[in-house]
Scaffold this active site. Sequence first.
Site, PDB file in Angstrom:
ATOM      1  N   CYS A   1      38.820  32.955  49.275  1.00 38.67           N
ATOM      2  CA  CYS A   1      39.036  34.386  49.493  1.00 38.67           C
ATOM      3  C   CYS A   1      38.047  35.005  50.479  1.00 38.67           C
ATOM      4  O   CYS A   1      38.119  34.739  51.677  1.00 38.67           O
ATOM      5  CB  CYS A   1      39.013  35.113  48.148  1.00 38.67           C
ATOM      6  SG  CYS A   1      39.913  36.693  48.174  1.00 38.67           S
TER       7      CYS A   1
ATOM      8  N   LYS B   1      32.221  29.250  45.027  1.00 39.33           N
ATOM      9  CA  LYS B   1      32.377  30.356  45.977  1.00 39.33           C
ATOM     10  C   LYS B   1      31.029  31.006  46.268  1.00 39.33           C
ATOM     11  O   LYS B   1      30.274  31.350  45.357  1.00 39.33           O
ATOM     12  CB  LYS B   1      33.354  31.390  45.410  1.00 39.33           C
ATOM     13  CG  LYS B   1      33.646  32.558  46.349  1.00 39.33           C
ATOM     14  CD  LYS B   1      34.612  33.539  45.685  1.00 39.33           C
ATOM     15  CE  LYS B   1      34.938  34.714  46.594  1.00 39.33           C
ATOM     16  NZ  LYS B   1      35.825  35.685  45.914  1.00 39.33           N
TER      17      LYS B   1
ATOM     18  N   GLU C   1      43.116  31.689  43.793  1.00 43.33           N
ATOM     19  CA  GLU C   1      41.884  32.085  43.111  1.00 43.33           C
ATOM     20  C   GLU C   1      42.227  32.900  41.866  1.00 43.33           C
ATOM     21  O   GLU C   1      43.158  33.710  41.879  1.00 43.33           O
ATOM     22  CB  GLU C   1      41.035  32.932  44.062  1.00 43.33           C
ATOM     23  CG  GLU C   1      39.726  33.427  43.475  1.00 43.33           C
ATOM     24  CD  GLU C   1      39.009  34.408  44.387  1.00 43.33           C
ATOM     25  OE1 GLU C   1      37.777  34.490  44.285  1.00 43.33           O
ATOM     26  OE2 GLU C   1      39.687  35.087  45.201  1.00 43.33           O
TER      27      GLU C   1
END
Length: 504
Positions: free
Chosen positions: A214, A181, A79
């Site tokens: 993440c 995300k 990321e």
Amino acid sequence: MFSFGTVFTFALLLIPLTEAVDSSYVAAVYEHNLILNPDPRVPLSRLEALQHLQKNLDIFEVQAARAAQQGAQIIVFPEDGLHGFNFSRTSISAYLETVPDPEQESWNPCLEPLRHNNTEVLQQLSCMARRNNLYLVANMADLQPCSVSAAPSSCPPDGRWQFNTNVVFRSDGLLVARYHKYNLYFEAAFDAPPEPEIVTFDTPFAGKFGLITCFDILFQEPTVILVEKGVRQIIFPAAWMNQLPLLDIIQFQRAFSLGANVTLLAANIRNDQLIMTGSGIYTPFSATYHHAQRGDPEEGRLLVARVPVLDPEWLGHNAASGEAAAVDESSGYCYSETCLDSPASTAPVFVSSMMYDPFTFALLNATDGEMRVCNGTFCCYLQYRWVTETGRTELYALGAFDGTHTVNGRYAVQVCALVRCAGSDASSCGQEVDEAESKLDFMLEGKFASRHVYPSVLSSGMVLEQPERVEAAADGRVSLKHSNVMGGLVTACLYGRMHHLDTA
């Protein structure tokens, strides 16, 4: 002593989480020491942004070629690995590219570079995948126009969504997946999509993979949804700031792979100032991982490993359901229904902060014994035996917490943890520790209000240990047994996520 900078590989026979797999593929992840924009708050021209992006793209190109030379069929980059962090919504503008939806449009940027304007990064990533004949996963900044005037509208006032985005390219360069995300972590430059996206892509060598990024790994959407839909192979780009004693990234990557019974391909950033390091290729029965040591050269690390295919549809049969192994009645450990009903510890309990949460602790004061510690109505049970006397100067405690974590994110947890305290005083229990000498055999158990419990054992020098035995019962009882610890015990943990209790 183990070095943090070593690449560790271990194979293991866990409880029978899956059927034997006779198909495999080669995966690669790259921990990237990214070249940062020195002043991310200052807007750049598109040319200036491309010059910065190119520095990281050049590194990706070298690593993709290295991975391909080692037989990799898929590579994952971290990321923020191209642009970096700490941008404002305005200052990231020149880094944005509009990523088409692969479900709506078939596009190979390497072969058709002129179809869309301002897609230089997409073109280079596509050609990188094509040149090296591998699937490639990268993370970039995506712009999607939207209508402010539409009613109702969640479109931002400036008329565009800005997304933290994973992109996936097939080995011929075709764009095959795009994931925005959902669970952002202090990312002022980006928007969360209006609805969580459940994104998968198929490969000819291993079947289906799912995409998360993440902070997503801690949440129901999209992570648990993917697993509940039967996705057994998860791609995990991250820019994760480590925090001991419970959430160092390799610790939780391994725990998630075991607890969810999945393969996790995890690529993290390397940035010492932000305490970012730790990447790996994890399956329910093996792990290849890297964690840098303080003082190590701040550089990238490529990991390549052969792993079994877990996608049941690709294999042509259903994987095992993950039922608990048969109880080993000769183990000397208690797995009966009375374990958690044992008398409370005779040692006094105390409250100490761990990971900003008020854990209830009790010290391990004997050479061996059993104890129970409760935080409210949630109780953790421990049987333990010191294997060596050399570490008896170190202080250990059993901790329990049941509640909502509210610092740097808000989510409900139930945690049982056996931790080495940082000093000789009880008030140090729960503080960060990464070294230990004491070796203990133990069985840690809790009764959780969720099926989503992630087990981990971390020993001295940031070395992951394979739990000897993990069992989960239908009534929520989860036990973690471990003996013959290789290094001093830093933390043993059962980390339960109570998704149904999360509040906004």
